[in-house]
Design an enzyme around this catalytic site. Structure first.
Site, short mmCIF file in Angstrom:
data_model
loop_
_atom_site.label_atom_id
_atom_site.label_comp_id
_atom_site.label_asym_id
_atom_site.label_seq_id
_atom_site.Cartn_x
_atom_site.Cartn_y
_atom_site.Cartn_z
N LYS A 208 74.92 39.42 -11.41
CA LYS A 208 76.04 39.25 -10.50
C LYS A 208 77.31 38.85 -10.65
O LYS A 208 77.75 38.82 -10.53
CB LYS A 208 75.71 38.84 -8.59
CG LYS A 208 74.58 39.70 -8.58
CD LYS A 208 74.22 39.44 -6.99
CE LYS A 208 72.59 40.15 -6.13
NZ LYS A 208 71.79 38.83 -5.23
N GLU B 211 59.74 38.58 -8.53
CA GLU B 211 61.69 37.62 -8.18
C GLU B 211 61.03 36.09 -7.65
O GLU B 211 61.91 35.50 -8.01
CB GLU B 211 62.08 38.67 -6.77
CG GLU B 211 63.79 38.09 -7.44
CD GLU B 211 64.20 39.10 -6.49
OE1 GLU B 211 65.02 40.44 -6.99
OE2 GLU B 211 64.52 39.45 -5.10
N HIS C 192 47.69 58.98 -18.35
CA HIS C 192 47.79 60.17 -19.11
C HIS C 192 48.92 59.49 -20.34
O HIS C 192 49.68 60.42 -20.50
CB HIS C 192 47.99 61.81 -18.81
CG HIS C 192 46.90 61.88 -18.48
ND1 HIS C 192 46.32 63.24 -19.03
CD2 HIS C 192 45.69 61.72 -17.75
CE1 HIS C 192 45.21 62.84 -18.54
NE2 HIS C 192 45.22 62.91 -16.89
#
Ligand code: PA5
Length: 417
Positions: free
Chosen positions: A408, A274, A295
């Site tokens: 947003k 960010e 893995h």
């Protein structure tokens, strides 16, 4: 803390250049200026933190530990990841259970958390600097009903808001009788973990917040030096810049062999992505816990597109006397008989560093001697300085997040229709 550069694909002479030294000195001036409007309140925070507020946090946490079973924290992004990272790393079962909500719109998740808390004595901490975040206010509506049901009309005294000192919807709402803690001015969410945002949940979980601040102060003192040669956080920031531009890598993975650091990796991911991911620039940061993730994504790191750099956080939490015992005579791992899990984990670490390095992955290793409150505070401050420096080296503002604001506003537009 030590920064091991031995596996770098970059020579020290490329790192400690006069040009980088000059750039870093300029960044040092910005970071250490007293002009906090730039978003740098957190830089002097380990020295200047509000001691009165700190006392209030400790008293409130004591009250919560003595009278409640759980703290429900409602927060997202920088208003939650730091608190979770410290608790997951350091909790030893002394404090109350801390449950996090508000981290998505997943109603089922919230419902299950509230069900889990239904017969417990619950205190609520709503954390939002802006006080307007949709996830938080929508979760709060559910949580308020839950608290009203549990405590009746006096429910507000079992809730506290952590928010801006003067503005925002939560601050306004607090006039109805909710107590408030403060997110300091000019301290963005992802740089706020050492304020009430992280400190109240830490203290409720039984962590020693004096020690956390002590660790941050030790890092502050170690990183006061403006000279690149003497400042590890600046060296690490320059290293990242070289990895990005000289070696043309696009991704940095924080890898650890300690499961307790899993949420710390999530905090780092947010901090760097960010702060730095702007103007089509930056290394995309992600985090992995080994050997689990060896893995799943180990194959890609070893043989996939050569776009990765890897930063190991080398901190082991050895459990004495935990060893492999009683293997059958024909066991394929008979050679491990009597070996401690720590020894095996360390061999896995060394083997992984060797394999990834041989595959051409640039590797840096940050070493911490133990998992402790002091080292947690130290690492938080170290990475905040490194991240802000790295962002400035990229030429971007570390303290805004215009891209997040965009989603947003689109989401709100859709929901208002
Ligand atoms: O780092 C940041 O600033 C963001 O991740 C915010 O913490 C996040 O968006 C939540 O914002 P707020 O605390 O205003 O609810």
């Amino acid at each position: 803390m030590q920064l091991d550069l031995t596996n770098l694909k970059i020579a020290k002479s490329q790192l400690l250049t006069r040009e980088y030294d000059e750039k870093v000195r300029q960044i040092h001036k910005i970071l250490h200026s007293e002009d906090h409007a730039a978003g740098t309140t957190w830089v002097h925070w380990p020295l200047n933190y509000d001691k009165k507020e700190f006392g209030k946090i400790k008293r409130l946490a004591k009250h919560i530990r003595e009278n409640f079973d759980a703290l429900l924290v409602v927060g997202i992004g920088g208003s939650y990841l730091g608190a979770k990272s410290g608790i997951d790393m350091l909790k030893k079962g002394k404090g109350v259970e801390v449950v996090f909500a508000g981290t998505s719109f997943d109603y089922v998740d919230l419902y299950e958390k509230l069900e889990h808390l239904k017969d417990k004595r619950v205190f609520v901490n709503v954390v939002s600097k802006s006080g307007t975040t949709v996830e938080i206010l929508s979760t709060l509506s559910m949580v308020e009903n839950f608290m009203k049901k549990k405590y009746g009309k006096d429910y507000r005294k079992n809730m506290v808001f952590t928010t801006d000192k003067n503005k925002g919807y939560l601050k306004k709402l607090s006039s109805e009788g909710f107590d408030c803690l403060v997110v300091p001015d000019d301290m963005g969410g992802r740089y706020s973990v050492l304020s009430a945002v992280g400190l109240l949940p830490f203290a409720c979980a039984g962590l020693n917040i004096d020690k956390i601040m002590e660790g941050a102060k030790a890092a502050y003192n170690d990183l006061l030096e403006e000279k690149l040669e003497n400042n590890l956080a600046y060296q690490y920031a320059v290293y990242r810049n070289l990895v990005n531009y000289k070696l043309d890598k696009k991704l940095e993975i924080f890898s650890t062999f300690s499961s307790k650091l899993s949420s710390f990796g999530a905090w780092l991911t947010q901090l760097f992505d960010e702060s730095e991911g702007k103007d089509k620039k930056g290394l995309f940061v992600s985090s992995l816990v080994f050997s689990t993730d060896l893995h799943s994504v180990g194959q890609f790191i070893q043989e996939g597109s050569p776009i990765l750099a890897e930063t190991f956080i080398d901190v082991f939490a050895p459990l004495k006397n935990a060893s492999v015992k009683g293997l059958r005579a024909d066991s394929p791992i008979k050679f491990l008989e009597g070996k401690s899990f720590d020894e095996i984990n360390r061999a896995a670490f060394l083997g992984t560093v060797k394999a990834h390095s041989e595959a051409g992955v640039p590797i840096a290793v940050l070493k911490i001697d133990e998992i402790s409150e002091i080292n947690y505070g130290y690492m938080v401050y170290f990475f905040e300085i490194a991240c802000a420096t790295s962002s400035y080296l990229q030429g971007v503002n570390p303290f805004n997040q215009p891209g997040v604001e965009q989603y947003k506003s689109y989401m709100k537009e859709l929901l208002k229709k």
